[in-house]
Design a protein around this motif. Structure first.
Motif, short mmCIF file in Angstrom:
data_model
loop_
_atom_site.label_atom_id
_atom_site.label_comp_id
_atom_site.label_asym_id
_atom_site.label_seq_id
_atom_site.Cartn_x
_atom_site.Cartn_y
_atom_site.Cartn_z
N ALA A 110 0.82 -1.22 0.00
CA ALA A 110 0.00 0.00 0.00
C ALA A 110 0.85 1.26 0.00
O ALA A 110 0.37 2.34 -0.37
CB ALA A 110 -0.92 0.00 1.23
N LEU A 111 2.09 1.13 0.42
CA LEU A 111 2.98 2.29 0.46
C LEU A 111 3.50 2.66 -0.91
O LEU A 111 4.00 3.78 -1.11
CB LEU A 111 4.19 1.98 1.35
CG LEU A 111 4.04 2.22 2.83
CD1 LEU A 111 5.29 1.75 3.55
CD2 LEU A 111 3.81 3.70 3.12
N ILE A 112 3.42 1.75 -1.85
CA ILE A 112 4.07 1.97 -3.16
C ILE A 112 3.58 3.26 -3.84
O ILE A 112 4.41 4.05 -4.31
CB ILE A 112 3.89 0.74 -4.06
CG1 ILE A 112 4.76 -0.41 -3.51
CG2 ILE A 112 4.27 1.04 -5.50
CD1 ILE A 112 4.53 -1.74 -4.20
N PRO A 113 2.29 3.52 -3.92
CA PRO A 113 1.87 4.78 -4.56
C PRO A 113 2.46 6.01 -3.89
O PRO A 113 2.83 6.98 -4.57
CB PRO A 113 0.34 4.76 -4.42
CG PRO A 113 -0.02 3.33 -4.27
CD PRO A 113 1.11 2.70 -3.52
N ALA A 114 2.56 6.00 -2.56
CA ALA A 114 3.12 7.15 -1.87
C ALA A 114 4.62 7.29 -2.17
O ALA A 114 5.12 8.39 -2.40
CB ALA A 114 2.89 7.03 -0.37
N MET A 115 5.32 6.18 -2.17
CA MET A 115 6.77 6.23 -2.40
C MET A 115 7.11 6.60 -3.84
O MET A 115 8.20 7.08 -4.11
CB MET A 115 7.40 4.86 -2.07
CG MET A 115 7.46 4.53 -0.59
SD MET A 115 8.62 5.60 0.30
CE MET A 115 7.49 6.56 1.26
N THR A 116 6.18 6.35 -4.76
CA THR A 116 6.45 6.66 -6.16
C THR A 116 5.77 7.94 -6.60
O THR A 116 5.57 8.17 -7.80
CB THR A 116 6.02 5.49 -7.07
OG1 THR A 116 4.67 5.13 -6.76
CG2 THR A 116 6.92 4.28 -6.86
N LYS A 117 5.43 8.78 -5.64
CA LYS A 117 4.90 10.10 -6.00
C LYS A 117 5.93 10.88 -6.81
O LYS A 117 5.59 11.72 -7.64
CB LYS A 117 4.59 10.90 -4.72
CG LYS A 117 3.18 10.74 -4.24
CD LYS A 117 2.82 11.77 -3.20
CE LYS A 117 3.51 11.53 -1.89
NZ LYS A 117 2.93 12.33 -0.80
N THR A 118 7.18 10.65 -6.48
CA THR A 118 8.26 11.27 -7.24
C THR A 118 9.08 10.14 -7.87
O THR A 118 9.03 9.01 -7.38
CB THR A 118 9.17 12.11 -6.34
OG1 THR A 118 9.54 11.34 -5.20
CG2 THR A 118 8.45 13.36 -5.88
N PRO A 119 9.81 10.43 -8.94
CA PRO A 119 10.56 9.37 -9.61
C PRO A 119 11.55 8.70 -8.67
O PRO A 119 12.08 9.32 -7.74
CB PRO A 119 11.29 10.12 -10.73
CG PRO A 119 10.46 11.33 -10.98
CD PRO A 119 9.88 11.71 -9.67
N ILE A 120 11.80 7.43 -8.92
CA ILE A 120 12.79 6.70 -8.12
C ILE A 120 14.16 7.38 -8.28
O ILE A 120 14.45 7.97 -9.31
CB ILE A 120 12.86 5.22 -8.52
CG1 ILE A 120 13.05 5.07 -10.04
CG2 ILE A 120 11.60 4.49 -8.07
CD1 ILE A 120 13.22 3.63 -10.49
N ASP A 121 14.97 7.28 -7.24
CA ASP A 121 16.19 8.10 -7.20
C ASP A 121 17.34 7.30 -6.58
O ASP A 121 17.17 6.16 -6.13
CB ASP A 121 15.91 9.38 -6.40
CG ASP A 121 16.76 10.54 -6.86
OD1 ASP A 121 16.49 11.68 -6.43
OD2 ASP A 121 17.71 10.33 -7.64
#
Lengths: 621, 337
Positions: free
Chosen positions: A95-106
């Motif tokens: 469920a955290l994935i959408p929040a963590m991918t609000k910005t591009p992976i870095d």
């Protein structure tokens, strides 16, 4: 939509673990929380409170999860098992994935994924065509990272091949998920490893005799608190490595050779540097000649593979001695990258290390295995993890450190536990609402200090220990840490009310003018000019830094009156003004200094009148 | 919020923590203190800061109730939080009487349950202290409760949970407890501006007129107005008229009555009981002050149109006002099309 899954997880996860009356009470409380939230949200509109909707939703989702796991921790009717907890963990991480991918992976994330893309598309590790095709590729569209270029240390082949310096084992593990579901599929694979880590950690607790009640209370703080929670939904090898490490320790403790052999092999393949952990564990595990031969192969084979592929065996050799103490202090108390501020629950683990002999055998085994790795880590300039969420290089040890916390748990007073839990919840809310802030440039500041400094225009960052730009607070914090590790019994003197008083004193102190100002800091009001070097310069922590000024640019800051030294760099010299009084700065080849007079205590304006100058800092004499 | 008020809040939280000191919840309740400090430091915007501190305080109270804190302690702390802030406006003797009345009401109940505490605090928060005899209202209720003491009534758990949730949310608004006490129905009548607003600032006596030309293609105008020195006027009484003239020469007239708008400060603590105004039907919900003295301005938003035609001009006249009364035209708004 970003938080919809997280809110759904807050409804789906606790029922896996609750039963009977506890479940009904939790459900009613959950529903009541929604009613209260709705009224408060409406009221915020009525009273025109300037609420950030993103932050409010993130906070509400995290608090709902915390509420659910509080019922798990303290409820009387709980269906507790490592398997159920693992499923709950998977739901939360996914469920955290959408929040963590609000910005591009870095950071290293896009590079790991690029290797995965190469494995899926070309079945090779040559990234040359991936780099060429980035602007038009599915990868570029999916990750929005069309700016990728070979990293420092990447190996180039004689025929134009381009290989990454990163170990390919993680990308290999991600290939099924990536092939099926792209970036989301890859992240779900990591979430699955997070769930496996949760199960293994709780099984480790069981193996070492930790009571269920303690496990239930600690479980959310360890597995849904930083740093694990931020690495379980991002593309780093740290969480899979932690899982392998726990399994290796369990395997050695239970004398199940296939388990620890497989786990250690995977651990080292994930990251060559973990060989330093494997070596110690092997020394503890080996009992026969056959096992010794297997151990030698376990060390030699991955070393050979990675050396051939990337030529990076040199990083196993310890570095600069004097920096090691700073790195060790930084890992413990640095404001940006230290345990004390980024995952305070693990301060109890440091106390557990200080009480080594009374700790469970598994904890002693795990922490002794970490010694060589930590020894080589702390002397490196990027001990803090580089461009990554905090505590990157020690995530692998967190489950074992959690075992130490669990062993101490019953002794620790409620006050320190409540403070650590509250701070942990705050960190999680912050990290979910603002995932880009998990990455912070190594400039000696941290997100908390910068925020306060920007609001109050006073240097609050100086109150936080920094091992990156060493300050007085590091010395004070180090002494406090040593005292705490030495005298800690239960911590009952550290009541939240006492902590509140200390906070108030610290806040007052933060509002006072300082005797050193680094001009790139957040509390300085910058009117024109530019940060030096630019913010995302690779290895920026290796530079001295400063703020470049041209005529018309100015800086405003709080400072004490009197004589001060200003450090600057100006190849052709410059003229600056301090509260209207001009000062001529002679040319410098590199950084030089000049004496200036600050006429009054309070807000000072430093302007550039002529020439160009990079002003680094001003220090009261 | 002044330092003294902050100190009082800190002492109340400390009292709640002390009340449950033998339970695991005490430390969690104490965490409200550093949490409120952090809210003060990290949130520069005043309303959001107060709202966050309010929610933290409400959470501390909720935890105290769950932990089994003795209800007299909860009631005393709750009454102080809801009624005594800001300290600068405290009328101590009157408030002590209200506090005693609340405790009397609590004592009248046979069973001391969290629901009873919620009810007692709800009564306490709405009890006026002006005029003086209004303070006796909880004593009257206590007498009634004593008479009905033998009644048994069970509230289903879901309804109980809903009531507690609503109570928690309203308690969290203690930084504006005066608004909750006296203007709760206005929560449903909130009508925020949605178009271009032009400030006017005209105060009209009887017969005074203010007029404006309107830009093209305007079919509806919203006038925000309030009264001055009219708290004793009953609902429905005339305050003025609004005439709109359309581009094709039509005129429409709308009366402005008490209930469309009300006296500026009739919801103030000192004026509320004596005032005869009715609540505006539609309000921009302008809040002034904080704590027990917070109030919602009695201004209202009145929409005028004329059979869907394009409007050319607007003319507002004061009428039916008492000698000292004024109709204050604050702004006109041209809703977005």
């Amino acid at each position: 939509m970003t938080y919809a899954l997280l809110l759904a997880a807050s409804l789906a996860a606790p029922p896996l673990l609750l039963a009977g009356r506890t479940f009904r009470r939790w459900l009613l409380t959950w529903c009541g929380a929604w009613v209260a939230f709705g009224i408060l949200a409406w009221s915020a509109q009525l009273f025109r409170a300037a609420v950030d909707p993103d932050l409010a939703l993130a906070a509400f989702a995290v608090l709902l999860l915390a509420l659910g796991f509080a019922f798990v921790a303290f409820g009387s009717e709980v269906k507790w098992s490592a398997g159920r907890a693992a499923v709950a963990a998977f739901l939360v991480y996914a469920a955290l994935i959408p929040a963590m991918t609000k910005t591009p992976i870095d950071g290293d994330e896009p590079y790991y994924l690029l290797i995965t893309e190469s494995l899926v598309a070309d079945h090779d590790l040559d990234l040359a065509n991936q780099y060429r095709e980035l602007p038009h590729s599915r990868f570029g569209a999916m990750t929005h990272r069309t700016d990728l270029a070979p990293q420092q240390g990447d190996a180039a082949g004689t025929h134009g091949e381009q290989r990454s310096r990163l170990e390919p084992f993680l990308p290999l593990l991600l290939t099924p998920g990536y092939a099926a579901g792209g970036l989301t599929g890859a992240l779900l694979t990591l979430a699955l490893f997070g769930a496996l880590l949760a199960r293994s950690t709780l099984r480790l607790f069981e193996d070492e005799g930790i009571a269920d009640a303690t496990a239930r209370a600690l479980f959310p703080l360890i597995l849904f608190g930083p740093p694990v929670v931020f690495y379980a939904a991002r593309i780093w090898p740290e969480v899979p490595a932690a899982f392998c490490f726990v399994e290796a320790v369990r395997g050695i403790r239970q004398r199940r050779a296939p388990r620890w052999i497989a786990a250690l092999l995977a651990l080292v393949l994930l990251k060559l540097r973990f060989l330093l952990i494997a070596v110690v564990l092997l020394a503890r595990a080996v009992r026969t000649r056959t096992q010794a031969a297997v151990a030698a192969a376990l060390v030699a084979v991955p070393l050979l593979v990675v050396w051939i592929m990337s030529g990076r065996g040199w990083e196993l050799i310890p570095h600069d001695g004097p920096a090691m103490l700073r790195g060790l202090a930084g890992l413990a108390i640095d404001g940006m990258s230290g345990i004390a501020f980024q995952s305070p629950v693990y301060l109890f683990a440091l106390i557990a290390i200080a009480r080594w002999r009374t700790m469970p055998a598994g904890f002693r085994l795990g922490t002794s295995a970490s010694a060589l790795y930590v020894f080589t880590l702390i002397g490196r300039p990027e001990w803090h993890g580089g461009w990554a969420p905090p505590l990157r290089y020690i995530v692998v040890f967190m489950p074992l450190l959690a075992l130490g916390i669990a062993a101490l748990w019953e002794r620790v007073a409620a006050g320190p536990v409540a403070l650590a839990a509250a701070w942990t919840i705050g960190l999680v809310i912050h990290g979910i609402a603002f995932p880009w802030r998990l990455f912070h440039i190594a400039n000696g500041e941290n997100a908390v200090g910068e925020t306060l400094s920007a609001i109050w225009h006073s240097d609050f960052s100086r109150l936080f220990p920094s091992a990156i730009r060493t300050n007085f607070a590091l010395l004070v914090g180090g002494i406090v840490l040593v005292i705490m590790l030495t005298i800690f019994r239960t911590g009952r003197m550290l009541r939240p009310a006492v902590f509140g008083v200390l906070l108030a004193i610290a806040f007052w102190f933060g509002l006072q003018p300082g005797s050193r100002v680094d001009f790139e800091d957040a509390h300085v009001i910058h009117r024109g000019g530019a940060l030096y070097p630019p913010e995302y310069t690779v290895n920026r922590f290796a530079y001295r830094g400063g703020w470049e000024l041209h005529p018309g640019d100015s800086l405003e800051f709080l400072f004490k009156a009197g004589s001060a030294q200003i450090d600057y760099a100006s190849p052709n010299g410059a003229t600056i003004s301090i509260d209207g009084r001009n000062v001529v700065l002679p040319p410098t080849a590199r950084y030089g200094s000049a004496r200036v007079a600050v006429p009054r205590t309070g807000r000072v304006i430093l302007g550039c009148q002529a020439g160009a100058v990079n002003v680094d800092r001003i220090t009261h004499e | 919020m002044r330092i003294a008020d902050f100190v009082v809040i800190g002492l109340l939280v400390a009292a709640l923590a002390w009340c449950v000191r033998r339970t695991r919840f005490a430390a969690a309740i104490e965490c409200a203190l550093p949490a409120m400090l952090l809210a003060f430091a990290f949130i520069p915007e005043e309303r959001l800061r107060l709202m966050t501190i309010g929610a933290i305080g409400a959470a501390a109270f909720a935890l105290a109730v769950v932990a089994g804190c003795r209800l007299p302690v909860v009631v005393v702390c709750g009454v102080i939080l809801l009624r005594w802030l800001p300290l600068a406006d405290l009328e101590l003797l009157r408030e002590l009487i209200v506090l005693a009345a609340a405790l009397a009401l609590l004592a009248a109940f046979r069973e001391r349950t969290p629901g009873v505490a919620v009810a007692v605090l709800a009564v306490a928060v709405v009890t006026p202290i002006h005029p003086g005899r209004a303070m006796l209202f909880p004593f009257l209720l206590a007498a009634i409760v004593l008479l009905l003491r033998d009644w048994r009534w069970r509230v289903p758990a879901p309804l109980r949970a809903a009531v507690f949730a609503v109570a928690f949310a309203l308690f969290a608004l203690w930084p504006w407890s005066g608004v909750v006490a006296r203007a709760l129905p206005l929560f449903k009548r909130f009508d925020p501006p949605a178009g271009t607003t032009r400030g006017i600032g005209a105060a009209l006596a009887n017969g005074d007129v203010t007029a404006f030309d309107l830009p093209p293609h305007v079919r509806r105008v919203v006038v925000t107005a309030s009264g001055e020195n009219i708290p004793r006027m009953r609902g429905g009484k005339l305050l003025g008229t609004i005439d709109v003239v359309t581009r094709d020469g039509h005129t429409c007239t709308r009366e402005l009555n008490v209930g469309d708008v009300s006296d500026f400060g009739f919801l103030r603590r000192e004026q509320f009981i004596k005032a005869r105004n009715s609540l505006p039907k539609s309000t921009p919900f302008d809040v002034y002050g904080y704590g027990a003295t917070a109030f919602v301005k009695g201004n209202g938003r009145v929409a005028v149109s004329c059979e869907g035609r394009d409007l050319a001009s607007l003319r507002i006249m004061g009428a039916g006002l008492p000698a000292a009364g004024r109709l204050q035209i604050e702004s006109i708004e041209l809703p977005a099309r």
